[in-house]
Design an enzyme around this catalytic site. Structure first.
Site, PDB file in Angstrom:
ATOM      1  N   GLU A  44       0.853  -1.187   0.000  1.00 34.65           N
ATOM      2  CA  GLU A  44       0.000   0.000   0.000  1.00 34.65           C
ATOM      3  C   GLU A  44       0.888   1.235   0.000  1.00 34.65           C
ATOM      4  OE1 GLU A  44      -3.658   2.156   2.445  1.00 34.65           O
ATOM      5  OE2 GLU A  44      -2.264   0.870   3.516  1.00 34.65           O
ATOM      6  N   ASN A  96       9.453   7.976   1.087  1.00 37.49           N
ATOM      7  CA  ASN A  96       8.747   8.470  -0.088  1.00 37.49           C
ATOM      8  C   ASN A  96       8.890   7.467  -1.231  1.00 37.49           C
ATOM      9  OD1 ASN A  96       7.347  10.203  -1.748  1.00 37.49           O
ATOM     10  ND2 ASN A  96       8.569  11.999  -1.216  1.00 37.49           N
ATOM     11  N   ASP A 118      -2.834  11.707  -3.168  1.00 38.13           N
ATOM     12  CA  ASP A 118      -2.889  13.140  -3.458  1.00 38.13           C
ATOM     13  C   ASP A 118      -3.207  13.324  -4.939  1.00 38.13           C
ATOM     14  OD1 ASP A 118      -2.348  15.883  -3.888  1.00 38.13           O
ATOM     15  OD2 ASP A 118      -0.847  15.899  -2.293  1.00 38.13           O
ATOM     16  N   LYS A 122      -3.132  20.338 -10.423  1.00 37.07           N
ATOM     17  CA  LYS A 122      -2.561  21.250 -11.410  1.00 37.07           C
ATOM     18  C   LYS A 122      -1.767  20.482 -12.467  1.00 37.07           C
ATOM     19  CE  LYS A 122      -2.288  25.111  -8.170  1.00 37.07           C
ATOM     20  NZ  LYS A 122      -1.428  26.116  -7.494  1.00 37.07           N
ATOM     21  N   ASP A 154     -11.826   9.575  -3.833  1.00 41.28           N
ATOM     22  CA  ASP A 154     -13.054  10.366  -3.874  1.00 41.28           C
ATOM     23  C   ASP A 154     -12.931  11.455  -4.930  1.00 41.28           C
ATOM     24  OD1 ASP A 154     -11.045  11.701  -2.225  1.00 41.28           O
ATOM     25  OD2 ASP A 154     -12.587  13.233  -1.944  1.00 41.28           O
ATOM     26  N   THR A 191     -10.710   3.025   4.421  1.00 39.64           N
ATOM     27  CA  THR A 191      -9.698   3.872   5.040  1.00 39.64           C
ATOM     28  C   THR A 191     -10.412   4.931   5.882  1.00 39.64           C
ATOM     29  OG1 THR A 191      -9.617   5.605   3.353  1.00 39.64           O
ATOM     30  CG2 THR A 191      -8.343   3.605   2.923  1.00 39.64           C
ATOM     31  N   GLU A 192      -9.636   5.701   6.633  1.00 38.37           N
ATOM     32  CA  GLU A 192     -10.226   6.787   7.418  1.00 38.37           C
ATOM     33  C   GLU A 192     -10.906   7.801   6.506  1.00 38.37           C
ATOM     34  OE1 GLU A 192      -6.786   5.193   9.897  1.00 38.37           O
ATOM     35  OE2 GLU A 192      -7.121   5.672   7.790  1.00 38.37           O
ATOM     36  N   GLU A 194     -12.107   7.288   3.533  1.00 39.04           N
ATOM     37  CA  GLU A 194     -13.273   6.663   2.910  1.00 39.04           C
ATOM     38  C   GLU A 194     -14.485   6.729   3.831  1.00 39.04           C
ATOM     39  OE1 GLU A 194     -14.380   2.419   0.698  1.00 39.04           O
ATOM     40  OE2 GLU A 194     -12.354   2.813   1.444  1.00 39.04           O
TER      41      GLU A 194
END
Length: 213
Positions: A44, A96, A118, A122, A154, A191-192, A194
């Site tokens: 994940e 990362n 994320d 842009k 979302d 997930t939180e 979600e």
């Protein structure tokens, strides 16, 4: 969103080195040894506070889970959730996902989850999106042939972009769902984010894309 500094985070992560991997590159090619078994490995990217990976580990004890989260003040929550779940099939990486090939060998990963990444809306930030073609090249390298990426978000713009990116990369779209919770999927682990967004009535998008090579 500004993250609150947690000065105790470093010590907490060191105290839980059975869960948090301090040097992921040292396990490249030998993650099965880190888990001391030969079970499939699911990765994940962007674990957040850890609700998803902790509950998935409980639901699927026959799978090993690796979670990556770059924010130290966030991953400490994931560590605690894994501890509370009392599972031994999770390892966390505080780093990362710049180049996963530094951490994983070719064909070492069986499945990748991208949960509420994320969106980088842009245009000039397109290369930072986790479904950009250069990231897909990394995923294809470290994943076994025919493996899936499972993405949930979302953000409609990111979802549409990702579906196109998967297709242009030659992947097979095995599922494109525009409102996940209408499916009432009993195996879906939230997930939180979600939970928060679904309570607000926002649709959750899910895509399963498979590499053909």
């Amino acid at each position: 969103m500004r993250l609150r500094n947690k000065p105790w985070a470093d010590d907490f992560l060191k105290e839980n080195d059975d869960i948090v991997v301090s040097s992921a590159s040292s396990y490249k090619g030998s993650w099965k040894h880190a888990f001391q078994n030969d079970k499939p490995i699911h990765l994940e990217i962007g674990t957040g506070k850890g609700q998803f990976i902790a509950n998935m580990a409980k639901q699927h004890p026959d799978v090993n889970f690796i979670g990556m989260e770059r924010a130290k003040s966030v991953i400490v929550n994931a560590v605690q959730k894994v501890k509370d779940a009392e599972v031994d099939n999770v390892r966390l990486i505080n780093d990362n996902a710049i180049d996963l090939r530094d951490m994983f060998s070719k064909h070492e990963i069986d499945l990748i989850y991208l949960n509420f990444s994320d969106p980088w809306p842009k245009n000039r930030h397109e290369k930072r999106r986790l479904t950009y073609s250069l990231f897909l090249e990394q995923y294809q390298h470290i994943m076994k042939r025919g493996s899936q990426i499972v993405m949930k978000t979302d953000n409609k713009g990111l979802f549409e972009y990702s579906v196109v990116s998967f297709s242009q990369f030659g992947m097979v779209l095995e599922e494109v769902t525009l409102n996940l919770h209408e499916l009432h999927d009993p195996l879906n682990v939230m997930t939180e984010y979600e939970e928060k967004f679904s309570k607000q009535g926002q649709p959750i998008y899910r895509c399963r894309a498979r590499f053909t090579e």
